[in-house]
Scaffold this motif. Structure first.
Motif: not given
Lengths: 115, 114
Positions: A34, A36, A38, A43-44, A46, A49, A88, A90, A104, A106-109
């Motif tokens: 995915y 995402y 932000q 908010g987040l 999508l 995917y 940001f 993700l 999910l 998540f990576g650190s962005g």
């Protein structure tokens, strides 16, 4: 154990320049992947995917695209960045077990600033 | 389509006080519900999830959440907040019909005063 790598951590790009953000997952096979975004106060959201190599679903029309050239690699791209692309980003992965996504990871962005 | 509402954009509590973060969802069937926490500049970490069974779910870091179908809510609670809990918290809903994506709320920013 599974890990997710996302880079770069920060990126400043001029309007109209191209973009390539990369995400790789280790320690698992055939993950769902995915992207995402932000944005401040929103908010987040999508963006894309993927359930397999070469399979990309887009959630929001925009000037971004995604590709999955390998099982555990997911790339977010743009040919020409807009100011509104700042945010940001993700990357995340999940596995589908018992018919649904467990969660999910998540990576650190990547903090993208388009100037 | 499913949706998630987190009514509180920003909450401030004192260290040691109790905490409740609200989350309301909209979905026609039984949802899969999640709470994630995001520290500044970091990715998201799963605190807890609800799929079925006991409606009171225990998570990491001393957090719990209760699924209330009649209220379409999944509020997050902690009896005593620590300064390290300061972060942004996201509620998310997933559904059996959309296995590949979660819908997130806009988040609640938690500030903890000493």
């Amino acid at each position: 154990s599974q890990t997710i790598h996302q880079w770069p951590a920060t990126l400043v790009q001029p309007v109209g320049s191209p973009l390539s953000l990369e995400c790789t997952v280790e320690g698992t096979s055939n993950p769902n992947l995915y992207w995402y975004r932000q944005a401040a106060g929103r908010g987040l959201q999508l963006l894309f995917y993927s359930v397999g190599i070469g399979q990309i679903s887009s959630e929001v029309p925009q000037n971004l695209s995604a590709s999955r050239p390998q099982d555990r690699q997911f790339i977010l791209s743009s040919k020409k960045l807009l100011l509104s692309d700042s945010g940001f980003y993700l990357c995340a992965w999940s596995l589908t077990t018992r018919g649904h996504n467990e969660k999910l990871f998540f990576g650190s962005g990547t903090q993208l600033s388009v100037l | 389509a499913q949706s998630v509402t987190q009514p509180d954009i920003h909450i401030t509590v004192s260290e040691g006080a109790s905490l409740e973060l609200r989350c309301n969802y909209s979905y026609g069937a039984t949802p899969y519900l999640f709470w994630y926490v995001q520290s500044p500049g970091q990715g998201l970490q799963l605190l807890l999830k609800y799929f079925s069974g006991d409606t009171l779910v225990q998570g990491i870091k001393g957090f719990e959440a209760e699924f209330k179908r009649s209220q379409s809510s999944f509020n997050l609670r902690k009896p005593s907040v620590h300064w390290s809990d300061a972060a942004e918290y996201f509620c998310a809903v997933g559904t059996a019909g959309s296995n590949y994506k979660l819908t997130f709320g806009k988040g609640t920013l938690l500030t903890v005063n000493p």
